[in-house]
Design a protein around this motif. Structure first.
Motif, PDB file in Angstrom:
ATOM      1  N   LEU A  37       0.656  -1.262   0.071  1.00 29.58           N
ATOM      2  CA  LEU A  37      -0.217  -0.082  -0.211  1.00 29.58           C
ATOM      3  C   LEU A  37       0.855   1.332   0.158  1.00 29.58           C
ATOM      4  O   LEU A  37       0.511   2.254  -0.448  1.00 29.58           O
ATOM      5  N   ASN A  38       2.018   1.251   0.567  1.00 30.17           N
ATOM      6  CA  ASN A  38       2.913   2.276   0.596  1.00 30.17           C
ATOM      7  C   ASN A  38       3.909   2.378  -0.510  1.00 30.17           C
ATOM      8  O   ASN A  38       4.729   3.482  -0.485  1.00 30.17           O
ATOM      9  N   LYS A  39       3.690   1.422  -1.550  1.00 33.36           N
ATOM     10  CA  LYS A  39       4.595   1.536  -2.790  1.00 33.36           C
ATOM     11  C   LYS A  39       4.084   2.398  -3.815  1.00 33.36           C
ATOM     12  O   LYS A  39       2.784   2.103  -4.247  1.00 33.36           O
ATOM     13  N   PRO A  40       4.558   3.246  -4.685  1.00 36.13           N
ATOM     14  CA  PRO A  40       3.814   3.663  -5.812  1.00 36.13           C
ATOM     15  C   PRO A  40       3.397   2.521  -6.777  1.00 36.13           C
ATOM     16  O   PRO A  40       4.329   1.639  -7.126  1.00 36.13           O
ATOM     17  N   SER A  44      -1.433  -4.782  -4.605  1.00 35.87           N
ATOM     18  CA  SER A  44      -1.996  -5.633  -3.354  1.00 35.87           C
ATOM     19  C   SER A  44      -2.988  -6.512  -3.638  1.00 35.87           C
ATOM     20  O   SER A  44      -3.146  -7.482  -2.701  1.00 35.87           O
ATOM     21  N   ARG A 109      -5.838   3.613   1.088  1.00 34.02           N
ATOM     22  CA  ARG A 109      -4.940   3.611  -0.063  1.00 34.02           C
ATOM     23  C   ARG A 109      -3.250   3.809   0.403  1.00 34.02           C
ATOM     24  O   ARG A 109      -2.370   3.580  -0.304  1.00 34.02           O
ATOM     25  N   ARG A 110      -3.343   3.922   1.507  1.00 32.94           N
ATOM     26  CA  ARG A 110      -1.910   4.056   2.561  1.00 32.94           C
ATOM     27  C   ARG A 110      -1.944   3.521   3.709  1.00 32.94           C
ATOM     28  O   ARG A 110      -2.854   3.849   4.473  1.00 32.94           O
ATOM     29  N   THR A 112      -0.638   3.592   7.522  1.00 30.61           N
ATOM     30  CA  THR A 112      -0.029   4.438   8.334  1.00 30.61           C
ATOM     31  C   THR A 112       1.123   3.673   8.944  1.00 30.61           C
ATOM     32  O   THR A 112       1.005   2.584   9.014  1.00 30.61           O
ATOM     33  N   THR A 116       1.175  -0.360  10.057  1.00 38.61           N
ATOM     34  CA  THR A 116       2.216  -1.333   9.510  1.00 38.61           C
ATOM     35  C   THR A 116       2.849  -1.873  10.960  1.00 38.61           C
ATOM     36  O   THR A 116       3.100  -2.984  11.038  1.00 38.61           O
ATOM     37  N   GLN A 179     -11.973   9.918   7.318  1.00 34.50           N
ATOM     38  CA  GLN A 179     -10.975   9.150   7.406  1.00 34.50           C
ATOM     39  C   GLN A 179     -10.526   8.667   8.691  1.00 34.50           C
ATOM     40  O   GLN A 179     -10.024   7.847   8.953  1.00 34.50           O
TER      41      GLN A 179
END
Length: 212
Positions: A37-40, A44, A109-110, A112, A116, A179
């Motif tokens: 999720l944290n990679k461009p 997933s 989409r990211r 936190t 993690t 959010q």
């Protein structure tokens, strides 16, 4: 000693081990999912699929365990202990799947840093649950089992601290109410996985204390 009490159906231990292997696959996929999720352009989907597959296989192991329990006259552990342990193990993988599903449902989409971190604590907790289960067939392993259960308890406390910090930061810094609600639910579900690992440790600890 406990070892002398186990001439009965030993497949229960094999089934416990098989289930914890699926739990580990699910936990590993959850950590990998957070990283993706944290990679461009991180992909997933494969991790969601891996978690689904692990949960399906774990369900099959649970059903097989229950069927074996119903047809086995003399069991190596108290029947209620077997039922509680396999049910608790199943709760762990179900909640891992639930955590992955909520990420999709809420369009997260990211990941936190806190999410993690919680996923990594889940992985460590699941690894120790697997280790404790592997040692169960012999109470010669009693001290090692109890030590492993203590480690699971400490990890659950770590998860509590991470979640409290995450909630504090969330309510201080997140301006988007939607959010905030989404992340709060994610944190709570991830922390609950570690609660279930602690529940499994408590069941295993009880087995050791009753049979050693």
């Amino acid at each position: 000693m406990f070892g002398r009490l186990l001439p009965q159906e030993g497949r229960f231990f094999d089934l416990f081990n098989a289930h914890t292997e699926q739990i580990m696959l699910g936990a590993e996929a959850l950590v990998a999912l957070m990283a993706a999720l944290n990679k461009p352009n991180g992909e997933s989907a494969e991790y969601f699929e891996a978690i689904d597959a692990a949960e399906d296989r774990a369900d099959s192991v649970t059903h097989e365990t229950m069927a074996l329990l119903h047809k086995t006259f003399i069991t190596p552990l108290d029947r209620d202990e077997i039922h509680k342990l396999i049910s608790c193990l199943d709760d762990i993988i179900d909640l891992i799947k639930g955590a992955a599903q909520i990420l999709t449902l809420y369009d997260i989409r990211r990941a936190t840093p806190e999410a993690t971190n919680l996923a990594e604590i889940i992985l460590s907790s699941c690894d120790r649950v697997r280790s404790a289960v592997r040692l169960l067939p012999s109470m010669d392993n009693g001290p090692a089992i109890l030590k492993t259960c203590e480690e699971i308890d400490r990890l659950e406390s770590d998860a509590d601290r991470v979640m409290r910090g995450a909630m504090s930061r969330l309510f201080r810094e997140e301006p988007d109410v939607r959010q905030l609600i989404k992340l709060k639910a994610v944190y709570e579900l991830l922390e609950t996985v570690t609660d279930r690992c602690e529940d499994a440790a408590n069941i295993i600890e009880g087995i050791v204390l009753e049979n050693s």
